[in-house]
Design a protein around this motif. Structure first.
Motif, PDB file in Angstrom:
ATOM      1  N   TYR A 109      61.458   9.218   9.221  1.00 23.27           N
ATOM      2  CA  TYR A 109      62.129   8.603  10.367  1.00 23.27           C
ATOM      3  C   TYR A 109      63.466   9.292  10.641  1.00 23.27           C
ATOM      4  O   TYR A 109      64.235   9.561   9.718  1.00 23.27           O
TER       5      TYR A 109
ATOM      6  N   SER B 112      55.625   0.965   8.856  1.00 18.59           N
ATOM      7  CA  SER B 112      55.607   0.303  10.156  1.00 18.59           C
ATOM      8  C   SER B 112      54.477   0.753  11.078  1.00 18.59           C
ATOM      9  O   SER B 112      54.332   0.221  12.159  1.00 18.59           O
TER      10      SER B 112
ATOM     11  N   ARG C 187      59.362   8.464  14.481  1.00 16.21           N
ATOM     12  CA  ARG C 187      58.724   8.097  13.205  1.00 16.21           C
ATOM     13  C   ARG C 187      57.612   9.076  12.820  1.00 16.21           C
ATOM     14  O   ARG C 187      56.727   8.746  12.051  1.00 16.21           O
ATOM     15  N   GLN C 188      57.645  10.263  13.395  1.00 15.45           N
ATOM     16  CA  GLN C 188      56.600  11.261  13.117  1.00 15.45           C
ATOM     17  C   GLN C 188      57.209  12.493  12.459  1.00 15.45           C
ATOM     18  O   GLN C 188      56.731  13.600  12.674  1.00 15.45           O
TER      19      GLN C 188
ATOM     20  N   ASN D 187      55.407  11.015   7.970  1.00 12.32           N
ATOM     21  CA  ASN D 187      55.904   9.943   8.832  1.00 12.32           C
ATOM     22  C   ASN D 187      57.312   9.518   8.460  1.00 12.32           C
ATOM     23  O   ASN D 187      57.595   8.340   8.284  1.00 12.32           O
TER      24      ASN D 187
ATOM     25  N   CYS E  46      63.697   9.226   5.136  1.00 16.00           N
ATOM     26  CA  CYS E  46      62.327   9.691   4.867  1.00 16.00           C
ATOM     27  C   CYS E  46      61.910   9.346   3.447  1.00 16.00           C
ATOM     28  O   CYS E  46      62.633   9.643   2.500  1.00 16.00           O
TER      29      CYS E  46
ATOM     30  N   HIS F 120      64.357   6.909  18.626  1.00 15.38           N
ATOM     31  CA  HIS F 120      63.709   6.864  17.312  1.00 15.38           C
ATOM     32  C   HIS F 120      62.533   7.825  17.253  1.00 15.38           C
ATOM     33  O   HIS F 120      61.830   8.001  18.233  1.00 15.38           O
TER      34      HIS F 120
ATOM     35  N   THR G 217      48.782   7.502  16.048  1.00  7.22           N
ATOM     36  CA  THR G 217      49.496   6.253  15.804  1.00  7.22           C
ATOM     37  C   THR G 217      49.026   5.224  16.823  1.00  7.22           C
ATOM     38  O   THR G 217      49.091   5.462  18.032  1.00  7.22           O
TER      39      THR G 217
ATOM     40  N   ARG H  90      66.696   9.062  13.621  1.00  6.48           N
ATOM     41  CA  ARG H  90      67.209   8.373  14.808  1.00  6.48           C
ATOM     42  C   ARG H  90      68.433   9.120  15.281  1.00  6.48           C
ATOM     43  O   ARG H  90      69.168   9.684  14.468  1.00  6.48           O
TER      44      ARG H  90
END
Lengths: 184, 143
Positions: free
Chosen positions: A29, B82, A46-47, A27, A177, A44, B103, A31
Motif C-alpha cells: 500500500y 482488504s 493497494r497494488q 499488494n 507493505c 491510495h 481485484t 498513499r
C-alpha cells in the motif's frame, strides 16, 4: 568422500540461503497526501509490488500509476492525464538498498529502523533519494513502513496555473507493505 | 428600468444554475459505475496476458485505463487485508506466479470465495497496467 559431503553441504546451504532471503508482496500500500489551504488531496494504491533481499538489502518497489484512486473522479483524471501522464509513464519505481541491513535480524521478531538509499523514478524522471523507515519482523513477514516528502517539481510534473493553489509543492508519501517470505 | 432588472435577474439565475451544474457534474462528477460500464475489449485471459508480456508498450496503449472483459480458467482466489483477488496464472518467475490479478468489487467477494478453483469465469474490470510480472485489473465483476 568427506570432500563430497562438504561440497554437498555447501550446496545445500547456498540453496537454502538463496530461497530464504527474499520477501515479496504484490499488494503493498502506498498513499500520497497533498495539503494546501484550499484543499487536501489523498490517493491510495493497494497494488504495489515490492521485493526485499534480506541478505544484500536490495529493495524494489513498483507502482502502477493508474492504480491510484482518488475521492474525486476529476482529480484522478487530471492526475493521470495532466500531471503524471500515466499513458506515457505507466510505472513508478524505487530501486535501492537498505544501507544498514547488518543491523536487521530477520530471524528475530522486532521493529528495526531501516535506512534506504536508491533511485526513485516518477514521470520518467529519476532522482537519488535517502529515506528512513521501519521494518517490523514477525515470523515470516516483514512489515515495511515509511513516510517521506516528494517535491513535485523534481519529477518535472507541471501543475497548470488554474489548480496551482490546490496542489502542494511537496506531497507526503506513506508506504505500508507487508512482505512475505518467498517460497518457491 | 424594470426590464433591465429582470434581465439581470435571469442572467444571475442562469449563472447560479450553470455554476451548480459545473460543480455537480464536472468538479464533483462521480466515479464510473464499473459494474455497469461496457467493456471495450473482450478476449481470452491468456491472449490478454500474452499481449502485455510480449508487447508491453503496445498493450499498455491499447488496454490500460480501459474496461476489459477476460474469459478463462481462474486459478485461485486470494484474500489480503482488504482485498479479494482472482488470479489467472500463466507463468512463473522471480516472484512466483505471474498472470492476471483481478481485484473484485466488494459485492463479488463472496461469490469469488465460493468458487471451487480452477473455475471457468468471465471477469470485467478496469485494466491499470502491467508491472512486469502481472497484469492488474481493478473494480472487477463477474458476468
Amino acid at each position: 568422500m568427506k570432500k563430497t559431503l562438504n561440497l554437498l553441504l555447501l550446496l545445500l546451504l547456498m540453496a537454502s540461503s538463496v530461497t530464504a532471503q527474499r520477501y515479496i508482496t504484490k499488494n503493498g500500500y502506498i498513499r500520497f497526501f497533498s495539503s494546501t489551504p484550499v484543499e487536501d488531496i489523498k490517493a491510495h494504491n493497494r497494488q504495489v509490488q515490492a521485493a526485499l533481499n534480506s541478505e544484500t538489502g536490495e529493495v524494489v518497489f513498483k507502482v502502477l500509476m493508474k492504480s491510484f484512486s482518488f475521492k474525486k473522479a476529476l482529480m484522478q483524471e487530471h492526475f493521470n492525464e495532466k500531471f503524471v501522464e500515466s499513458d506515457k509513464y505507466p510505472n513508478s519505481t524505487l530501486k535501492g538498498k537498505i544501507t544498514n541491513i547488518d543491523e536487521i535480524d530477520f530471524t528475530k521478531n522486532g521493529e528495526y529502523p531501516a535506512k534506504v538509499g536508491g533511485k526513485l523514478t516518477i514521470h520518467g524522471v529519476t532522482n537519488s533519494i535517502k529515506e528512513e523507515g521501519t521494518l517490523t519482523v514477525e515470523g515470516g513477514t516483514v512489515h515495511a513502513q515509511a513516510e517521506f516528502m516528494v517535491t513535485v517539481a523534481d519529477y518535472d510534473i507541471k501543475i497548470p496555473s488554474s489548480v496551482r493553489e490546490n496542489i502542494a509543492k511537496e506531497v507526503k508519501v506513506t508506504v505500508d507493505c507487508k512482505l512475505k517470505k518467498f517460497k518457491k | 428600468m424594470r426590464k433591465t432588472l429582470k434581465i439581470i435577474g435571469i442572467l444571475a439565475l442562469i449563472g447560479i444554475i450553470a455554476a451548480f451544474l459545473v460543480y455537480r457534474f464536472v468538479y464533483n462528477k462521480p466515479h464510473p459505475d464499473y459494474e455497469k460500464e461496457v467493456a471495450e475489449y473482450t478476449l481470452s485471459a491468456k491472449e490478454f496476458y500474452d499481449e502485455f508480456k510480449n508487447q508491453t508498450v503496445a498493450a499498455n496503449k491499447k488496454y490500460t485505463g480501459k474496461m476489459i472483459q477476460v474469459k478463462g480458467e481462474l486459478d485461485k482466489v486470494i484474500q489480503t487485508d482488504s482485498l479479494t483477488i482472482g488470479v489467472f496464472v500463466f507463468s512463473t518467475g522471480m516472484f512466483g506466479n505471474e498472470g492476471i490479478r483481478c481485484t473484485l468489487l466488494p459485492k463479488y467477494n463472496q461469490k469469488a470465495k465460493n468458487l471451487s478453483t480452477p473455475a471457468n469465469v468471465s471477469i470485467k474490470g478496469l485494466c491499470t497496467g502491467y508491472n512486469d510480472t502481472d497484469v492488474i485489473m481493478e473494480h472487477c465483476s463477474f458476468n
